[in-house]
Design an enzyme around this catalytic site. Structure first.
Site, PDB file in Angstrom:
ATOM      1  N   LYS A   1       0.846  -1.206   0.000  1.00 19.39           N
ATOM      2  CA  LYS A   1       0.000   0.000   0.000  1.00 19.39           C
ATOM      3  C   LYS A   1       0.877   1.251   0.000  1.00 19.39           C
ATOM      4  O   LYS A   1       0.607   2.218  -0.703  1.00 19.39           O
ATOM      5  CB  LYS A   1      -0.931  -0.017   1.227  1.00 19.39           C
TER       6      LYS A   1
ATOM      7  N   GLN B   1      -4.374  -1.440   9.614  1.00 19.26           N
ATOM      8  CA  GLN B   1      -4.294  -2.760   9.001  1.00 19.26           C
ATOM      9  C   GLN B   1      -4.918  -3.808   9.923  1.00 19.26           C
ATOM     10  O   GLN B   1      -4.556  -3.921  11.089  1.00 19.26           O
ATOM     11  CB  GLN B   1      -2.823  -3.120   8.701  1.00 19.26           C
TER      12      GLN B   1
ATOM     13  N   ASP C   1     -10.769   3.284   4.597  1.00 16.07           N
ATOM     14  CA  ASP C   1     -11.220   1.905   4.410  1.00 16.07           C
ATOM     15  C   ASP C   1     -12.749   1.822   4.374  1.00 16.07           C
ATOM     16  O   ASP C   1     -13.308   0.770   4.061  1.00 16.07           O
ATOM     17  CB  ASP C   1     -10.694   1.012   5.553  1.00 16.07           C
TER      18      ASP C   1
END
Ligand code: NAP
Length: 304
Positions: A69, A113, A136
């Site tokens: 990422k 994460q 997200d």
């Protein structure tokens, strides 16, 4: 509904009759679009998009995902700020870090994460992230906005990527019968909302669905996100249907999807492979969400 097989991104290779939806190509186009958008935002508004990545613990798979990422951010011109934390970090310390990032003007997106180590409740910690920085799209506020059909929702990356793949395949969603298999908050639920928002007629399936084969057999679009290897077989798919496989299952044979790719390719109109389908879209849409979050801080920066 026939897939437009000449559509860009619908595919270089085909097995049987189905066009193969090339997520790597579609993802590369999204990344290029983001790169151009980042440059325009910097030049026109002086905004440097920034993404903070939080990794708690040393899980090798999570480390790899975060590294990818960050590399993707660098390619797109997005600044990334990495915050690695020890697995034993108390929830209070993680919360304090999120509070700091929430108010840091250089940070437009915060990526936590998952999974978190045992003892840290992901729901409570995700809810600590400011909804505007929740790239997200997992904060309950964003889930609610999406369920309400609001254009202000931050859309979770994987479902957003599925929608890009459907567009690339020329799917005509308005009025189409679409089946979503899986009802997780990460994939299935937001995807059903997005398909509904695109005027599809959505049937939402899960582990308690009776006769999944019959339900799928009626569909013009099937999105499989169950985490069950080769759950969707050729006899379940109507001729010409568009099939998107979100499943990522590690088996003795390697990585396989939720769709029996070889057999379904012989009946479907278009199909996304695993790997090389939805996977590359997830990071691309994270970059897109970060750019959108940065644009919102410069009110005069019109989204393209
Ligand atoms: P999840 O939270 O485990 O949810 C799975 C869903 O599938 C549940 O709603 C479950 O139903 C349903 N299901 C399970 N077995 C089923 C069956 N036999 N028939 C019909 N429905 C069934 O999984 P997830 O996080 O949504 O992920 C789904 C898959 O997508 C996994 O393979 C995951 O690795 C993959 N994934 C890929 C990406 C990517 O970037 N490519 C991103 C995210 C996820 P119940 O609700 O009734 O239990």
């Amino acid at each position: 509904m026939a897939a437009d097989r000449s559509a860009p991104g619908a595919p270089a290779t085909a097995t049987g009759t189905a066009a193969v939806i090339d997520g790597r190509a579609v993802g590369a186009r999204v990344r290029e679009r983001v790169r151009a958008g980042v440059a325009a935002l910097r030049a026109g508004h002086g905004v440097e998009p920034g993404l903070a990545t939080i990794l708690v613990g040393e899980d090798p798979a999570s480390e790899l995902y975060v590294r990818r990422k960050r590399e993707a951010c660098a390619e797109a011109g997005i600044t990334s700020f990495h915050e690695p934390l020890d697995a034993a970090t108390p929830a209070s310390e993680l919360a304090a870090l999120i509070d700091r990032l929430n108010t840091d003007p250089a940070v437009h997106g915060i990526l936590l994460q998952l999974p978190l180590p045992d003892g840290l409740a992901p729901g409570a910690i995700t809810a600590r992230i400011a909804p505007a920085k929740d790239v997200d799209g997992l904060h309950p506020v964003n889930a609610g906005l999406l369920a309400h059909g609001s254009p202000d929702a931050v859309v979770p990356c994987t479902p957003a990527g599925v929608m890009e793949l459907l567009r690339s395949a020329g799917a005509e969603l308005a009025g189409a019968r679409a089946v979503v298999i899986g009802r997780s908050t990460l994939v299935g639920r937001p995807l059903a909302s997005l398909l509904l928002g695109a005027d599809a007629t959505v049937t939402h399936c899960h582990s308690r669905t009776r006769d999944l084969a019959a339900v799928c057999g009626e569909a013009e679009v099937i999105v499989a996100a169950a985490g069950v290897p080769r759950l969707v077989t050729a006899d379940m798919v109507a001729e010409g249907a568009i099939v998107i496989d979100v499943g990522t299952n590690r088996t003795d044979e390697g990585l396989v999807g939720d769709v029996d790719f070889e057999a379904v390719s012989r009946v479907a109109g278009a199909i996304s492979p695993v790997p090389g389908g939805v996977g590359p879209m997830t990071i691309a849409m994270l970059l897109d969400n970060t750019l959108r979050a940065a644009r919102r801080t410069a009110p005069s920066a019109a989204a393209p």
